[in-house]
Design a protein around this motif. Sequence first.
Motif, mmCIF file in Angstrom:
data_model
loop_
_atom_site.group_PDB
_atom_site.id
_atom_site.type_symbol
_atom_site.label_atom_id
_atom_site.label_comp_id
_atom_site.label_asym_id
_atom_site.label_seq_id
_atom_site.Cartn_x
_atom_site.Cartn_y
_atom_site.Cartn_z
ATOM 1 N N LEU A 46 12.115 5.731 8.248
ATOM 2 C CA LEU A 46 11.375 4.466 8.204
ATOM 3 C C LEU A 46 9.887 4.712 8.423
ATOM 4 N N PHE A 47 9.570 5.590 9.369
ATOM 5 C CA PHE A 47 8.154 5.879 9.654
ATOM 6 C C PHE A 47 7.468 6.461 8.421
ATOM 7 N N MET A 48 8.102 7.475 7.830
ATOM 8 C CA MET A 48 7.499 8.111 6.663
ATOM 9 C C MET A 48 7.443 7.116 5.501
ATOM 10 N N GLY A 49 8.509 6.319 5.379
ATOM 11 C CA GLY A 49 8.565 5.334 4.308
ATOM 12 C C GLY A 49 7.447 4.316 4.395
ATOM 13 N N SER A 50 7.032 3.984 5.626
ATOM 14 C CA SER A 50 5.953 3.004 5.757
ATOM 15 C C SER A 50 4.657 3.560 5.174
ATOM 16 N N PHE A 51 4.460 4.872 5.259
ATOM 17 C CA PHE A 51 3.262 5.468 4.645
ATOM 18 C C PHE A 51 3.363 5.460 3.130
ATOM 19 N N TYR A 52 4.566 5.797 2.634
ATOM 20 C CA TYR A 52 4.751 5.745 1.187
ATOM 21 C C TYR A 52 4.442 4.337 0.691
ATOM 22 N N PHE A 112 -3.420 6.701 -12.606
ATOM 23 C CA PHE A 112 -2.809 8.005 -12.354
ATOM 24 C C PHE A 112 -3.587 8.806 -11.318
ATOM 25 N N ALA A 113 -4.824 8.401 -11.012
ATOM 26 C CA ALA A 113 -5.631 9.139 -10.043
ATOM 27 C C ALA A 113 -5.384 8.652 -8.622
ATOM 28 N N HIS A 114 -4.416 7.752 -8.438
ATOM 29 C CA HIS A 114 -4.229 7.160 -7.114
ATOM 30 C C HIS A 114 -3.927 8.213 -6.049
ATOM 31 N N GLY A 115 -3.010 9.130 -6.366
ATOM 32 C CA GLY A 115 -2.672 10.188 -5.415
ATOM 33 C C GLY A 115 -3.873 11.074 -5.115
ATOM 34 N N ALA A 116 -4.648 11.373 -6.162
ATOM 35 C CA ALA A 116 -5.830 12.227 -5.969
ATOM 36 C C ALA A 116 -6.854 11.528 -5.081
ATOM 37 N N LEU A 117 -6.922 10.191 -5.171
ATOM 38 C CA LEU A 117 -7.845 9.461 -4.302
ATOM 39 C C LEU A 117 -7.391 9.543 -2.842
ATOM 40 N N GLY A 135 -1.963 14.670 -2.188
ATOM 41 C CA GLY A 135 -1.847 13.363 -2.835
ATOM 42 C C GLY A 135 -0.759 13.291 -3.886
ATOM 43 N N ASP A 136 -0.373 14.458 -4.459
ATOM 44 C CA ASP A 136 0.612 14.446 -5.542
ATOM 45 C C ASP A 136 1.947 13.872 -5.084
ATOM 46 N N VAL A 137 2.381 14.322 -3.904
ATOM 47 C CA VAL A 137 3.664 13.848 -3.380
ATOM 48 C C VAL A 137 3.623 12.332 -3.226
ATOM 49 N N PHE A 138 2.565 11.851 -2.550
ATOM 50 C CA PHE A 138 2.446 10.412 -2.311
ATOM 51 C C PHE A 138 2.211 9.653 -3.614
ATOM 52 N N GLY A 139 1.426 10.265 -4.506
ATOM 53 C CA GLY A 139 1.098 9.590 -5.768
ATOM 54 C C GLY A 139 2.324 9.359 -6.618
ATOM 55 N N VAL A 140 3.126 10.424 -6.808
ATOM 56 C CA VAL A 140 4.320 10.290 -7.649
ATOM 57 C C VAL A 140 5.299 9.301 -7.003
ATOM 58 N N VAL A 187 -5.889 3.169 0.443
ATOM 59 C CA VAL A 187 -5.573 4.596 0.452
ATOM 60 C C VAL A 187 -6.377 5.294 1.562
ATOM 61 N N GLY A 188 -7.648 4.870 1.723
ATOM 62 C CA GLY A 188 -8.479 5.422 2.798
ATOM 63 C C GLY A 188 -7.878 5.150 4.166
ATOM 64 N N VAL A 189 -7.380 3.922 4.364
ATOM 65 C CA VAL A 189 -6.745 3.569 5.640
ATOM 66 C C VAL A 189 -5.506 4.438 5.850
ATOM 67 N N ALA A 190 -4.709 4.567 4.783
ATOM 68 C CA ALA A 190 -3.490 5.376 4.881
ATOM 69 C C ALA A 190 -3.836 6.809 5.294
ATOM 70 N N ALA A 191 -4.935 7.341 4.735
ATOM 71 C CA ALA A 191 -5.332 8.713 5.068
ATOM 72 C C ALA A 191 -5.637 8.847 6.560
ATOM 73 N N CYS A 192 -6.320 7.846 7.143
ATOM 74 C CA CYS A 192 -6.651 7.901 8.570
ATOM 75 C C CYS A 192 -5.398 7.849 9.432
ATOM 76 N N LEU A 193 -4.419 7.034 9.002
ATOM 77 C CA LEU A 193 -3.187 6.928 9.776
ATOM 78 C C LEU A 193 -2.349 8.193 9.637
#
Lengths: 362, 291
Positions: B12-18, B37-42, B222-227, B204-210
Amino acid sequence: MTNSISRQQDSGRSFGSWQRWVIVAIGVSVVLALPLIIKNTYYVQAVTLGLLFAYLALAWNIVGGMAGQLSFGHAIFFGIGAYTSTILFRDLELTPWIGMLVGGVLSGLIAMVLGYPTFRLRGAYFALATLAFGEIARAFVNNTNFLFGIEIRGSRGILVPLRGQAPLVYQFEDKRYFYYIILLLLVILIYSVYHLKRSKLGLYLSAIGDNEDAAVSLGVNASASKLKAFLISAFFTAVGGTFYAQLLHFVDAPSVFGGSVSLIVVLFATTGGPAYLLGPVVGTLLLMPIAEITRILLAGRFTGVHMVIYGLILVLVMRFMPRGVMFEAERLIEHWKRHSSSQVEPEQTLTSESQGVKHGTS
Amino acid sequence: MTTWLSVVVNGLFMGSFYGLVALGLGLIFGVMDIVNFAHGALLTVSMYVVYNLITLTGMDPYLAIIPTALVMYLVGTQLQRWLISPVLRREKDTAHLTIILLTSGLWWALQNGILFLFSANYYTADTPYSGEVFFIGEIPISVPRLIGFIGAIVIVAGLQWFLTYTDLGRALRATSQDREATRLMGIDDFKVYEFSFGLGTALVGVAACLLIPFYFVHPTVGDVFGVLAFIIVVLGGLGSTLGTFLGGLLIGLVEAIGSHIFSPYIARMLIFAIFIAVLMWRPSGLLGRRL
């Protein structure tokens, strides 16, 4: 990607026909003599790989450009081609010349299986689904040692058993043979796409690429046409995969099923001009040297640099010339012609128009 | 039993980030009908921004949310203004294809640019929260993951409120429903687009900080999260904030449970299988309203 129908047939029509033949003859002889001129094996191999990618980009373009269905998973077919012929040769001593066709047919079947559910989806969904399929295929091959009892060796890859100079099993000591083989394959593919474009299916595909809803409302069976295009594209891509395996004697998941194969093919085809017969070839010839040049200049220190350049090129092409280099070149030539012959233009147009009408009505 | 509970909690914790990462993608998808398609790279870019902020200034990772979100908001609006809006203005039927290609070019350029600048080394930021654990019964709870989980829920609730009750949120929803009609009502659709893309990348910036207190930093992070974000957006259905977040939780659970029973590789295959199944039978998503 668009307007492949409304595009004019040929820009060189006003050229003297003998001048054209001279240019074609010079071009053909340069291409044929190239491996004899450059002696360095490394460069011959680089040019051969360049032709392979031109071939792959052209094969991708049958479904990606002509039908406007962005496939981000073409490495699947490339990989199937490379693995099928290699395994058949390793286990059954079947020559890759036949293995190549088996891989092509298998790829075509897989394309049908993947295409049937995904072609009901439009635009972005198809791109996402093929991206996912490609990722599944790569991860699967990379993590599987045996498939139906056949050893595919997971992440270790498979070596093609070496036989020395053996043309009957697709093996040559001199790498220059491979240059001529891929050249022949490319010519066959260009010839096939040329005829495909003029066939009923080709017209259906460009109608679908322009506007799928409109095409369907005019009675085009969109799903069936897209499936056929996917099948043909997959077959040719797999044949390219077999060629790659024979050239490098080694196949593994990252190199033949890897996402970079899928992406680079998309880049080359769309940059060149997906609506043009030779667009993908031109795109490859323009972009392929960038990877080689950066590799030589940076001596392999910064591995990702050519991909940065490729990425930026794709961004800029899509932003400023989404129809590709060929379209812009054609526009420039026409612009230049109109300017250079602006005084005689009106009369010429008139005669050509009236001729057109006469031809049309008779 | 306790192992199972901790697997579920972790999922659940990891899923909330996804879900959080997918939220931005879904927002952009919903408003403009384009796939970034650049979302993960961002996300990768954001991770490096936060990492450098933290290591250079010693800033608290959760305080870094404000500057990171601002920077990413600016990046997003400028990308929209200079690259994506011009394409949307120029093309109608083919815009989505052009945007997919344009953003995938951006993806390679950003990812490989970072590889070039920061090398392929794995970094981890040393924050006061990293590695902090407490126990509920016998279940270990990681503090930064819990903070991230709560943060994600707060953001989802906030976004839902924003979209429902503010004028800007209404403008955003209106644009996603009917762009032409919205323009006739006097709303500048391209302003709304810029804001949406900016908001999507800011998320995405907020997610990165968390993420940064407990996750590694790498050019391919980012690829894992992006896909997964693509999968989650399709799974959750378009234009559904809550659906997207629940989709994220579901994927997190499948990943955790699949990895526990079989292996991470099988878990990955399961997720893809779910994705294909949804595409085939319910392309409008599990909670989606329309295609």
